[in-house]
Each structure stands twice: as C-alpha cells, then as structure tokens.
Design a protein around this motif. Structure first.
Motif, PDB file in Angstrom:
ATOM      1  N   GLY A  95       0.807  -1.207   0.000  1.00 29.67           N
ATOM      2  CA  GLY A  95       0.000   0.000   0.000  1.00 29.67           C
ATOM      3  C   GLY A  95       0.840   1.257   0.000  1.00 29.67           C
ATOM      4  N   SER A  96       0.174   2.382   0.155  1.00 35.52           N
ATOM      5  CA  SER A  96       0.828   3.680   0.119  1.00 35.52           C
ATOM      6  C   SER A  96       0.422   4.499   1.334  1.00 35.52           C
ATOM      7  N   MET A  97       1.258   5.480   1.638  1.00 35.91           N
ATOM      8  CA  MET A  97       0.986   6.413   2.727  1.00 35.91           C
ATOM      9  C   MET A  97       0.966   7.824   2.147  1.00 35.91           C
ATOM     10  N   PHE A  98       0.154   8.698   2.759  1.00 31.58           N
ATOM     11  CA  PHE A  98      -0.027  10.035   2.233  1.00 31.58           C
ATOM     12  C   PHE A  98       0.185  11.072   3.325  1.00 31.58           C
ATOM     13  N   ASP A  99       0.736  12.207   2.927  1.00 33.97           N
ATOM     14  CA  ASP A  99       0.979  13.320   3.835  1.00 33.97           C
ATOM     15  C   ASP A  99      -0.380  13.881   4.298  1.00 33.97           C
ATOM     16  N   ALA A 100      -0.639  13.850   5.606  1.00 29.37           N
ATOM     17  CA  ALA A 100      -1.935  14.281   6.131  1.00 29.37           C
ATOM     18  C   ALA A 100      -2.215  15.741   5.824  1.00 29.37           C
ATOM     19  N   ALA A 101      -1.186  16.583   5.866  1.00 29.44           N
ATOM     20  CA  ALA A 101      -1.381  18.008   5.584  1.00 29.44           C
ATOM     21  C   ALA A 101      -1.830  18.210   4.137  1.00 29.44           C
ATOM     22  N   GLU A 102      -1.242  17.456   3.201  1.00 31.09           N
ATOM     23  CA  GLU A 102      -1.650  17.548   1.801  1.00 31.09           C
ATOM     24  C   GLU A 102      -3.096  17.097   1.627  1.00 31.09           C
ATOM     25  N   VAL A 103      -3.451  16.018   2.311  1.00 32.81           N
ATOM     26  CA  VAL A 103      -4.807  15.488   2.201  1.00 32.81           C
ATOM     27  C   VAL A 103      -5.821  16.493   2.737  1.00 32.81           C
ATOM     28  N   GLU A 104      -5.504  17.077   3.887  1.00 31.58           N
ATOM     29  CA  GLU A 104      -6.415  18.058   4.473  1.00 31.58           C
ATOM     30  C   GLU A 104      -6.567  19.271   3.566  1.00 31.58           C
TER      31      GLU A 104
END
Length: 443
Positions: free
Chosen positions: A69-78
């Motif tokens: 799987g992958s992980m994503f930067d929470a700040a970018e997502v928000e």
C-alpha cells in the motif's frame, strides 16, 4: 492495486494518525501520514480516486512500511479536502450505513422528513405524501397522470402475459415497457427523475387488469387502483383505508427492496431500472408478499370459526404465524394501528378485523407478538373481496415512491460506492485443471 485495511476508528470524518511508534505515527516534528483508506474517507472518494489524485500531481505518496500500500501526507490530504469541499465521511467498501433524510424509525414510531408518517398519512393522500418524501414540499391535491404512450405500451405488454401471472410479474413488465417508451429515462437530474416517477406510478396502476368499474384519469391514484384490486364498488370509507395504506407504505428506511434500489441507483441505473430492482426483491414471501400469507390465514380463520386451530397448524408444521411481529418495533406496528382504526369504521371489515384480533390474542398466549402492517392489509383484502395478492400490489405501487426518493439521494453520492469484498471459502489455488466425468486422469 493494493488497498490498505482501515484501522479501527478510521474514516469518521477526522484525520487520524496511523498506529505504531515509528516515523509514520505522527510524533512531534515528524510528518503525519495516512493510509489509502483513511485518505479516501477524509476526501469522501473511493480508494481508486486517491491514486488518480496522485497521478494528476494533486497528492504525493510513499510506500508503506513492508511495501504494502501507500501512505499520504496528512497536511496535503487536508488541504485537498478543503479545496474540493469534501469533508464528510464516505462509507468505505462494505460499509452499508447510508446518510438519508427520508425516513427515521425510533421509539416505535416512524417519520417522513421529520414529520410523523402516520399523521401525514391521516391528513394527506398518497400522491401528496410521495411529493413530500421526494421534495420536502407539500403539493395539495396533486394527481399523477400516465403518459399515453407509456400506458399503451405497458398495457399491451401486460396483456401478453400468461393468465396465471402474478401482480409483481405484471408490474415488472409494465416498468420495462414504460422505460422503453421514455426516451428521456437516462436523465438523472432531480427534475428528470421526478418527471419519470410521476408518470411511472400511474402507468403501473393503469396497466393492471380491471376487476370493477374503471375510474377516470382525473381521480386520485387510490381510486384508480381500487377496480384493479376488487370487483366491488368502493365507498368513501374503504377508499380512505386504501389511500392511507398507500401513504403509510411509501417508505420504511432501508428495507431489502430499498437497499436493492439504492445499489442500482449507485450504478447510475435510470429510475425505471431502480424500480425494477426493488420489484425483484419485493416478490419474496418475507417482504412485500407477506400480506398474501396473512390473507390466506384470515380466510381460514373465518372458515373454521376460530384462530386457535389455524395458529396451531402453523406452529405444528414449523411455520411462523404471518402478520405478526416486526424487527423494528417492540409494540404494534404504527402502520397497522392506524389502518385497524380506519377499518373499524368499515362495517364489512368487522368479521376479518375480529379474526385478526383473535390471531393476535391466541398467539400472545405463548409469544407476545404484535400485529404488523401485513395483517392490516390482509383485513382490507379479505373484507373487500380482493385476491390474496392485493396487499402485494398495494405494497409495490406504494413503495415505488420510496425507491425513487432513495434513488434521488443515491444519485448525489459517489457512484458505485457499495462494493463489499467477498470472503472466499472455496479451495485454495492452485488446483489441477478439472477433467470431464469418466475421463482417464492420466490422459
């Protein structure tokens, strides 16, 4: 692609850091990262759409620890969530909880858009109640009319069916014929869907065979349905019971047929196909056809003079007593309560109503089950000379309004959001290639 499993508590509309004590846990001074499922939940999209954002450069990703799987930067997502305006949780795959503003059932009562449904049905006819659950607006004295081309096509198709066909058979082919006659059926805008619905419901009624004196097109829907159910003339009291039954049954949250309708709408099937999906489920004896079983039971009670031997026969053969109990109500079904009160004002219904009360009282000696709406529909059909399938017809015509209301909600959601994963229980691969029966496995 591989989708990450959502941890407990994920996807509730707020950002939650991933578990663990490593650098992905969002400790002070380190980047907070989210799984694919968490990211999809926050953005209100499917996991596949998350990867589309990555391919368009709107999100950056990195491989999760262990390479799955992958992980994503929470700040970018928000930031992306703020930009797209998608801040509400969208149910993950397999989550069968739906946001709905149509029907609420609680404390042994139910409400249409916050208004007590029994009171609404007591004071307004079926068409007015349908408009209320569709739009949240009350249109006094509204009447639905069938388009001539759709009605002609539906009647011809229904007339071609074998004589033994049931009411749901006729309604299903009537829907298909009406769909074929409507070139605008693929217009899924609220205005287009409601235009189709206002024509479809009277088309369904008008396509059914006539048993009595046919009503005019200007009459309310209950008056037009009556001669399709009974050969006897209708009076004001009987018509009120039928119209109220139609209004009461218009919706009942996510019953089995309504869930099927929402699945069809999630795939952006047109409203006629949505109704067809609902009708396909409705024919089962545990849903819309249950009133027919109650009708036959009441007829037998009247013939034998008492409920006790009839109830005993059901219990002896392991059959449940129809028309009793409801998983959503601890007491009497509020729909049955109102219909029984109206049936009490119908002199011809007195014997069937007394038989129903005898069934409830007899069964209560062993199991305290209360009457449900199927028993009330059975009293109406037995008392007014209707066939056993009449309650099924009333249920199907009425619930079409609810299926359309839920379709309108589902069309506004992310499409194809209902995609649960199967739990495979078959033999583990690889398995040998199968051989025809009798073949020599060595050849």
């Amino acid at each position: 692609m591989t989708h990450d499993a959502a941890p407990h508590g994920a996807g509730t509309g707020h950002v939650k850091s991933t578990s663990g004590s490593g650098p992905e846990s969002g400790t002070a001074g380190e980047v907070r990262r989210l799984t694919t499922r968490e990211t999809a939940g926050l953005l209100g999209v499917k996991p596949e759409t998350v990867y589309a954002y990555v391919s368009r450069g709107q999100l950056s990703s990195r491989r999760a620890p262990g390479g799955r799987g992958s992980m994503f930067d929470a700040a970018e997502v928000e930031a992306l969530a703020r930009h797209t305006g998608r801040r509400e949780h969208s149910p993950a795959a397999g989550d069968l909880t739906f946001r709905t503003g149509i029907t609420l059932i609680e404390h042994d009562r139910y409400y249409f858009r916050g208004v007590d449904a029994t009171e609404l049905a007591r004071h307004h006819g079926y068409e007015e109640v349908a408009e209320w659950i569709w739009t949240g607006e009350l249109r006094p004295d509204v009447h639905f009319r069938a388009p001539a081309e759709s009605l002609t096509a539906a009647r011809r198709t229904v007339a071609a069916l074998p004589a033994h066909s049931g009411p749901t058979d006729r309604l299903r082919v009537a829907v298909a014929a009406a769909a074929a006659a409507d070139p605008l059926r693929f217009d899924l805008s609220p205005r287009g869907v409601l235009s189709s619905a206002r024509g479809l419901i009277p088309t369904l009624v008008g396509a059914l065979p006539v048993r009595g004196e046919e009503a005019g097109d200007g009459d309310r829907l209950a008056r037009r349905l009556w001669p399709r159910l009974s050969g006897r003339p209708v009076d004001a009291a009987a018509l009120t019971v039928l119209d109220t039954a139609l209004a009461l049954l218009a919706d009942h949250d996510l019953a089995a047929s309504t869930l099927a309708a929402r699945v069809a709408a999630s795939a952006h099937a047109h409203p006629y196909a949505v109704v067809s999906a609902g009708l396909g489920v409705l024919e089962g004896p545990l849903h819309g056809a249950a009133s027919g079983l109650a009708h036959r039971m009441l007829s037998e009670v009247l013939e034998r003079g008492a409920a006790a031997p009839v109830v005993a026969d059901h219990l002896r053969t392991g059959r449940r007593v129809p028309g009793l109990g409801h998983r959503l109500y601890t007491g009497e079904d509020p729909r049955a309560r109102l219909l029984f009160a109206l049936l009490a004002d119908l002199p011809r219904a007195a014997p069937a109503l007394e038989a129903a009360r005898d069934v409830v009282a007899t069964t209560a000696r062993h199991t305290p089950l209360h009457a449900n709406v199927d028993l009330a529909l059975a009293v109406l059909s037995v008392a007014c000379g209707m066939p056993a399938e009449a309650g099924e017809t009333v249920f199907a015509v009425s619930r079409t309004a609810g299926w359309i209301a839920h379709a309108l909600e589902e069309y506004a959601e992310q499409p194809l959001r209902m995609r649960p994963s199967g739990q495979y229980t078959g033999p583990r691969p690889p398995q040998p290639l199968p051989s025809p029966p009798g073949a020599d496995p060595a050849i």
